[in-house]
Design an enzyme around this catalytic site. Sequence first.
Site, PDB file in Angstrom:
ATOM      1  N   GLY A 177       0.817  -1.203   0.000  1.00 14.94           N
ATOM      2  CA  GLY A 177       0.000   0.000   0.000  1.00 14.94           C
ATOM      3  C   GLY A 177       0.851   1.254   0.000  1.00 14.94           C
ATOM      4  O   GLY A 177       2.077   1.209   0.129  1.00 14.94           O
ATOM      5  N   CYS A 178       0.197   2.392  -0.138  1.00  8.46           N
ATOM      6  CA  CYS A 178       0.911   3.666  -0.245  1.00  8.46           C
ATOM      7  C   CYS A 178       1.655   4.012   1.045  1.00  8.46           C
ATOM      8  O   CYS A 178       2.800   4.458   0.999  1.00  8.46           O
ATOM      9  CB  CYS A 178      -0.045   4.786  -0.640  1.00  8.46           C
ATOM     10  SG  CYS A 178      -1.483   4.967   0.437  1.00  8.46           S
ATOM     11  N   TYR A 179       1.026   3.799   2.193  1.00  7.98           N
ATOM     12  CA  TYR A 179       1.706   4.102   3.450  1.00  7.98           C
ATOM     13  C   TYR A 179       2.942   3.237   3.620  1.00  7.98           C
ATOM     14  O   TYR A 179       4.026   3.726   3.933  1.00  7.98           O
ATOM     15  CB  TYR A 179       0.776   3.872   4.656  1.00  7.98           C
ATOM     16  CG  TYR A 179      -0.194   4.989   4.906  1.00  7.98           C
ATOM     17  CD1 TYR A 179       0.245   6.248   5.270  1.00  7.98           C
ATOM     18  CD2 TYR A 179      -1.557   4.777   4.791  1.00  7.98           C
ATOM     19  CE1 TYR A 179      -0.648   7.271   5.509  1.00  7.98           C
ATOM     20  CE2 TYR A 179      -2.461   5.794   5.027  1.00  7.98           C
ATOM     21  CZ  TYR A 179      -1.997   7.041   5.389  1.00  7.98           C
ATOM     22  OH  TYR A 179      -2.882   8.048   5.618  1.00  7.98           O
TER      23      TYR A 179
END
Length: 192
Positions: free
Chosen positions: A150-152
Site C-alpha cells: 500500500g501507499c503508506y
Amino acid sequence: MTVKTGVLGVSGYTGQELIKYLLKHPVFQLDYLFSTSITGHYSQIYPEFSLYELPEVESFDVASCADLDLIFLAVPHTKSMSIVAGLVANYPSLKIVDLSADFRLNDVKQFEQYYAVNHDAPDLINNAVYGLPELYKDELSKATLCANPGCYATSIILGALPIKGFLDQSTPIVIDAKSGVSGAGKSLKESS
C-alpha cells in the site's frame, strides 16, 4: 513482447487509475476488464476513457482468464483471497498482482491479528512476494503472486531504507502519515 493482461475491480478508484497506467505502458495489452458490480462499455460508465478502445466490462469468471499472462486484482480487502485461490488452482503459471492487503503479510497469525479476519487461503500466503522491487526484485521476477504494498507502507519502507544499516531492533521509528479518503475506497463509509 506483449503481456496479455486483465483487471478485476475496474469500478473503483484503484482499478480506474490502474487502467490509465496500463493504457500508457508499451508492454501490457489490456484484454479483459472484470467487475463484480458493473458490465458493459467502460467508456459509457466512465466517459474519460472514451478515447481508448477497451474491452467491454464482464462479470468475473475464472474461466475467462485462460488466455491471460497477468491479472491485477483491484478488489476490496478480504475479497481477493478466494479469487487468488481459484486462479492458482486453475492457472498455476498465471501472474497475479493483488492490490489489496490480503497477501501482504506472510504469517497467517499476524494477518489475522492485525486485520481481525480469518485468512481464507492460508496455504497461499507464503507464495506471495511483497511487491517492492527495491527490496525483492529477484524474487518478484520469478513470482506468480505479487502482494502489492500500500501507499503508506511504500512511503515508510522506502523512506527509512537509507537508514536501515544504522538501526537495530530496539530503535523505535515514528512515522506520521496523512491521507485523503481515496485510500479508503469508493464506497461511502461513516468514517470518511
